[in-house]
Design a protein around this motif. Structure first.
Motif, PDB file in Angstrom:
ATOM      1  N   LEU A 151       0.834  -1.046  -0.033  1.00 15.22           N
ATOM      2  CA  LEU A 151      -0.099   0.036  -0.110  1.00 15.22           C
ATOM      3  C   LEU A 151       0.765   1.361   0.020  1.00 15.22           C
ATOM      4  O   LEU A 151       0.665   2.037  -0.755  1.00 15.22           O
ATOM      5  CB  LEU A 151      -0.927  -0.063   1.211  1.00 15.22           C
ATOM      6  N   ASP A 152       1.865   1.059   0.714  1.00 14.65           N
ATOM      7  CA  ASP A 152       3.075   2.098   0.697  1.00 14.65           C
ATOM      8  C   ASP A 152       3.186   2.561  -1.091  1.00 14.65           C
ATOM      9  O   ASP A 152       3.512   3.813  -1.162  1.00 14.65           O
ATOM     10  CB  ASP A 152       4.328   2.128   1.440  1.00 14.65           C
ATOM     11  N   ILE A 153       3.461   1.653  -1.516  1.00 10.81           N
ATOM     12  CA  ILE A 153       4.012   1.772  -3.022  1.00 10.81           C
ATOM     13  C   ILE A 153       2.779   2.086  -3.760  1.00 10.81           C
ATOM     14  O   ILE A 153       2.960   3.266  -4.575  1.00 10.81           O
ATOM     15  CB  ILE A 153       4.567   0.491  -3.452  1.00 10.81           C
ATOM     16  N   ALA A 154       1.742   1.603  -3.757  1.00 15.02           N
ATOM     17  CA  ALA A 154       0.538   1.774  -4.540  1.00 15.02           C
ATOM     18  C   ALA A 154      -0.446   2.764  -4.111  1.00 15.02           C
ATOM     19  O   ALA A 154      -1.099   3.363  -5.285  1.00 15.02           O
ATOM     20  CB  ALA A 154      -0.170   0.573  -4.880  1.00 15.02           C
ATOM     21  N   GLY A 155      -0.306   2.986  -3.314  1.00 18.71           N
ATOM     22  CA  GLY A 155      -1.520   3.912  -2.492  1.00 18.71           C
ATOM     23  C   GLY A 155      -2.612   3.314  -2.078  1.00 18.71           C
ATOM     24  O   GLY A 155      -2.794   2.235  -2.458  1.00 18.71           O
ATOM     25  N   ARG A 156      -3.317   3.931  -0.967  1.00 19.97           N
ATOM     26  CA  ARG A 156      -4.341   3.542  -0.480  1.00 19.97           C
ATOM     27  C   ARG A 156      -5.857   3.940  -1.247  1.00 19.97           C
ATOM     28  O   ARG A 156      -5.669   5.022  -1.540  1.00 19.97           O
ATOM     29  CB  ARG A 156      -4.590   3.992   0.939  1.00 19.97           C
ATOM     30  N   LEU A 157      -6.613   2.878  -1.086  1.00 21.88           N
ATOM     31  CA  LEU A 157      -7.861   3.193  -1.942  1.00 21.88           C
ATOM     32  C   LEU A 157      -8.680   4.142  -1.119  1.00 21.88           C
ATOM     33  O   LEU A 157      -8.955   4.191  -0.187  1.00 21.88           O
ATOM     34  CB  LEU A 157      -8.547   2.092  -2.141  1.00 21.88           C
ATOM     35  N   ASN A 158      -9.177   5.260  -1.932  1.00 22.10           N
ATOM     36  CA  ASN A 158     -10.408   6.190  -1.435  1.00 22.10           C
ATOM     37  C   ASN A 158     -11.756   5.584  -1.490  1.00 22.10           C
ATOM     38  O   ASN A 158     -11.861   5.334  -2.674  1.00 22.10           O
ATOM     39  CB  ASN A 158     -10.067   7.475  -2.022  1.00 22.10           C
ATOM     40  N   ARG A 159     -12.327   5.101  -0.485  1.00 16.59           N
ATOM     41  CA  ARG A 159     -13.373   4.329  -0.774  1.00 16.59           C
ATOM     42  C   ARG A 159     -14.480   5.275  -1.342  1.00 16.59           C
ATOM     43  O   ARG A 159     -15.546   4.803  -2.106  1.00 16.59           O
ATOM     44  CB  ARG A 159     -14.064   3.938   0.845  1.00 16.59           C
ATOM     45  N   ALA A 160     -14.455   6.573  -1.233  1.00 16.20           N
ATOM     46  CA  ALA A 160     -15.429   7.512  -1.653  1.00 16.20           C
ATOM     47  C   ALA A 160     -15.307   7.818  -3.502  1.00 16.20           C
ATOM     48  O   ALA A 160     -16.295   7.732  -4.157  1.00 16.20           O
ATOM     49  CB  ALA A 160     -15.299   8.714  -1.054  1.00 16.20           C
ATOM     50  N   THR A 161     -14.058   7.790  -3.664  1.00 13.20           N
ATOM     51  CA  THR A 161     -13.786   7.923  -5.205  1.00 13.20           C
ATOM     52  C   THR A 161     -13.538   6.550  -5.988  1.00 13.20           C
ATOM     53  O   THR A 161     -13.624   6.685  -7.182  1.00 13.20           O
ATOM     54  CB  THR A 161     -12.552   8.973  -5.444  1.00 13.20           C
ATOM     55  N   GLY A 162     -12.891   5.584  -5.124  1.00  3.96           N
ATOM     56  CA  GLY A 162     -12.526   4.462  -5.807  1.00  3.96           C
ATOM     57  C   GLY A 162     -11.124   4.504  -6.402  1.00  3.96           C
ATOM     58  O   GLY A 162     -10.642   3.833  -7.224  1.00  3.96           O
ATOM     59  N   VAL A 163     -10.380   5.861  -6.166  1.00  6.38           N
ATOM     60  CA  VAL A 163      -9.124   5.797  -6.780  1.00  6.38           C
ATOM     61  C   VAL A 163      -7.936   5.822  -5.676  1.00  6.38           C
ATOM     62  O   VAL A 163      -8.125   6.007  -4.457  1.00  6.38           O
ATOM     63  CB  VAL A 163      -8.965   7.560  -7.165  1.00  6.38           C
ATOM     64  N   ARG A 164      -6.749   5.271  -6.027  1.00  9.58           N
ATOM     65  CA  ARG A 164      -5.837   5.006  -5.199  1.00  9.58           C
ATOM     66  C   ARG A 164      -4.971   6.462  -5.184  1.00  9.58           C
ATOM     67  O   ARG A 164      -4.988   7.128  -5.868  1.00  9.58           O
ATOM     68  CB  ARG A 164      -4.784   4.195  -5.748  1.00  9.58           C
ATOM     69  N   GLU A 165      -4.735   6.813  -3.838  1.00 10.80           N
ATOM     70  CA  GLU A 165      -4.419   8.009  -3.527  1.00 10.80           C
ATOM     71  C   GLU A 165      -2.785   7.970  -2.921  1.00 10.80           C
ATOM     72  O   GLU A 165      -2.702   6.844  -1.912  1.00 10.80           O
ATOM     73  CB  GLU A 165      -4.986   8.994  -2.637  1.00 10.80           C
ATOM     74  N   GLY A 166      -1.898   8.605  -2.857  1.00 13.44           N
ATOM     75  CA  GLY A 166      -0.673   8.432  -2.270  1.00 13.44           C
ATOM     76  C   GLY A 166       0.311   7.509  -2.793  1.00 13.44           C
ATOM     77  O   GLY A 166      -0.125   7.015  -4.414  1.00 13.44           O
ATOM     78  N   GLY A 167       1.165   6.832  -2.343  1.00  8.61           N
ATOM     79  CA  GLY A 167       2.023   5.685  -2.636  1.00  8.61           C
ATOM     80  C   GLY A 167       3.337   6.483  -3.226  1.00  8.61           C
ATOM     81  O   GLY A 167       3.292   7.780  -3.830  1.00  8.61           O
ATOM     82  N   ILE A 168       4.377   5.624  -3.406  1.00  8.82           N
ATOM     83  CA  ILE A 168       5.695   6.351  -4.034  1.00  8.82           C
ATOM     84  C   ILE A 168       5.714   6.202  -5.358  1.00  8.82           C
ATOM     85  O   ILE A 168       6.837   6.622  -5.992  1.00  8.82           O
ATOM     86  CB  ILE A 168       6.846   5.765  -3.168  1.00  8.82           C
ATOM     87  N   ILE A 169       4.771   5.601  -6.145  1.00  3.17           N
ATOM     88  CA  ILE A 169       4.833   5.443  -7.616  1.00  3.17           C
ATOM     89  C   ILE A 169       5.073   6.731  -8.262  1.00  3.17           C
ATOM     90  O   ILE A 169       4.020   7.573  -7.908  1.00  3.17           O
ATOM     91  CB  ILE A 169       3.691   4.504  -7.988  1.00  3.17           C
ATOM     92  N   GLY A 170       5.751   6.818  -9.112  1.00  6.10           N
ATOM     93  CA  GLY A 170       5.851   8.050  -9.721  1.00  6.10           C
ATOM     94  C   GLY A 170       6.813   9.080  -9.182  1.00  6.10           C
ATOM     95  O   GLY A 170       7.432   9.960  -9.932  1.00  6.10           O
ATOM     96  N   LEU A 171       7.206   8.821  -7.892  1.00  5.36           N
ATOM     97  CA  LEU A 171       8.372   9.525  -7.372  1.00  5.36           C
ATOM     98  C   LEU A 171       9.891   8.990  -7.859  1.00  5.36           C
ATOM     99  O   LEU A 171      10.074   8.070  -8.072  1.00  5.36           O
ATOM    100  CB  LEU A 171       8.401   9.555  -5.823  1.00  5.36           C
ATOM    101  N   THR A 172      10.712  10.273  -7.692  1.00  6.91           N
ATOM    102  CA  THR A 172      12.202   9.583  -7.967  1.00  6.91           C
ATOM    103  C   THR A 172      12.741   8.835  -6.836  1.00  6.91           C
ATOM    104  O   THR A 172      11.948   8.831  -5.632  1.00  6.91           O
ATOM    105  CB  THR A 172      13.050  10.945  -8.052  1.00  6.91           C
ATOM    106  N   SER A 173      13.599   8.261  -7.122  1.00  3.73           N
ATOM    107  CA  SER A 173      14.335   7.360  -6.018  1.00  3.73           C
ATOM    108  C   SER A 173      14.514   8.134  -4.845  1.00  3.73           C
ATOM    109  O   SER A 173      14.640   7.789  -3.738  1.00  3.73           O
ATOM    110  CB  SER A 173      15.376   6.773  -6.516  1.00  3.73           C
ATOM    111  N   THR A 174      15.132   9.450  -5.073  1.00  6.27           N
ATOM    112  CA  THR A 174      15.486  10.277  -3.677  1.00  6.27           C
ATOM    113  C   THR A 174      14.261  10.739  -3.164  1.00  6.27           C
ATOM    114  O   THR A 174      14.259  10.742  -1.971  1.00  6.27           O
ATOM    115  CB  THR A 174      16.279  11.555  -4.504  1.00  6.27           C
ATOM    116  N   GLN A 175      13.149  11.086  -3.825  1.00  6.63           N
ATOM    117  CA  GLN A 175      11.932  11.373  -3.224  1.00  6.63           C
ATOM    118  C   GLN A 175      11.394  10.197  -2.442  1.00  6.63           C
ATOM    119  O   GLN A 175      10.724  10.482  -1.459  1.00  6.63           O
ATOM    120  CB  GLN A 175      10.683  11.834  -4.119  1.00  6.63           C
ATOM    121  N   ALA A 176      11.454   8.961  -3.033  1.00  3.55           N
ATOM    122  CA  ALA A 176      10.921   7.798  -2.164  1.00  3.55           C
ATOM    123  C   ALA A 176      12.033   7.610  -1.045  1.00  3.55           C
ATOM    124  O   ALA A 176      11.194   7.169   0.055  1.00  3.55           O
ATOM    125  CB  ALA A 176      11.218   6.554  -3.015  1.00  3.55           C
TER     126      ALA A 176
END
Length: 346
Positions: A151-176
């Protein structure tokens, strides 16, 4: 009466038009990757300590970045068309005006777009592999569970929107690494580390009172709250910064390369000689300009001669992707090209 825009204002208007396009394309690509993730598949591999397999389950493939690829092509074409429209009037030997159009199907233009987009996307994926592998390795060694890590990687599901929010996907290795260290600071319950968290520029300041309370009372911040503060809110803000940085850098690079290509195509017609074309470096003219670029303001070179930074690197144009990141990331300089019609008369 409408105000006639200066060259700088026209340039900034083009940037303002295309930067959001590239930023949204990058964010769309990341959202698509997240939407297709099956957490169960990642967890199964992490339970076997198969970190490489867990990354493969993200399906982070070049095709996922097709929106970004298309947006770069649009910015490239926009820059080329703008360059042609600002060229001085050139006449044929019989006095007729020479008609010049920017051709994105030119073999050089197609090759640049293909090679540049492929290189950029491959670099993004390679850096993701490094950052996620490091994050997973350190997290599992620290005793964080496979599902929490997934979940840290992919983000957690917003039950209201059905969209994953957060997570480190898309960040640079430094940002991770920033996300991982922020998470560690908040869980430490150590006043020194908690105070350091409060120095992070991209933190969600709405939680500052929670951190200060933990410092004053010594009561640990709940894990669920820490997750929300770091792998959701903090990661979201870093992802936005990542999107903005890519958009600015790639828009600049595409515009300036297409400007060069527009003049190459003009030279190809035989209407002008390469020797009469000069390029000039212009800064944004404010206190935010890099020190090295301040020293380049007004630097004039031949058509194929690179500009030289006082630090040594050579750049064909502002945002040249072959130059070090320290010279191009978030650069706001521009290049003008001029034709000296008297150059070959001496």
């Amino acid at each position: 009466m409408l105000k006639r825009l200066s060259a700088r204002e026209k340039f900034e208007q083009l940037i303002a038009d295309f930067e959001p396009l590239l930023r949204n394309a990058f964010m769309e690509s990341i959202a698509d990757i997240k939407s297709n993730i099956q957490i169960k598949r990642i967890v199964e591999r992490l339970e076997r300590n198969d970190i490489a397999g867990a990354f493969d389950m993200l399906h982070m493939e070049p095709a996922a970045f097709r929106p970004l690829d298309k947006a770069i092509a649009q910015a490239y074409e926009g820059g080329g068309v703008a360059a042609v429209s600002s060229m001085p009037a050139i006449k044929e030997p019989d006095g007729a005006k020479l008609v010049v159009r920017f051709d994105t199907r030119n073999y050089r233009a197609e090759a640049w777009l293909r090679d540049h987009s492929t290189g950029l996307i491959n670099d993004i994926i390679a850096d993701q592999r490094v950052g996620i592998r490091t994050y997973l390795t350190e997290g599992l060694e620290a005793g964080r569970g496979p599902r929490a890590m997934a979940l840290d990687i992919a983000g957690r599901l917003n039950r209201a929107t059905g969209v994953r929010e957060g997570g480190i996907i898309g960040l640079t290795s430094t940002q991770a690494k920033y996300v991982a260290s922020a998470h560690s600071e908040l869980l430490s319950n150590d006043p020194v580390q908690l105070k350091h968290y409060l120095t992070r520029n991209r933190r969600d300041k709405r939680f500052d009172a929670t951190v200060r309370k933990a410092i004053s009372t010594g009561k640990a911040i709940p894990v669920e709250t820490v997750d929300r503060m770091t792998t959701q809110q903090y990661a979201n803000r870093l992802l936005l910064l990542r999107g903005e940085t890519i958009a600015r850098t790639e828009t600049m690079g595409a515009f300036n390369e297409s400007q060069m290509e527009a003049y190459r195509q003009l030279i190809d017609t035989g209407a002008i000689a390469e020797s009469v074309v000069q390029r000039v470096w212009h800064t944004a003219g404010d206190s935010r300009v890099r020190d090295t670029h301040q020293g380049m303001d007004g630097q004039t070179v031949g058509f194929r001669t690179p500009f030289q930074s006082p630090n040594g690197p050579l750049l064909q144009f502002p945002g040249d992707p072959s130059a070090p990141a320290s010279e191009i990331v978030n650069c706001r300089c521009r290049m003008s090209i001029k034709i000296d019609f008297l150059a070959d008369l001496d």
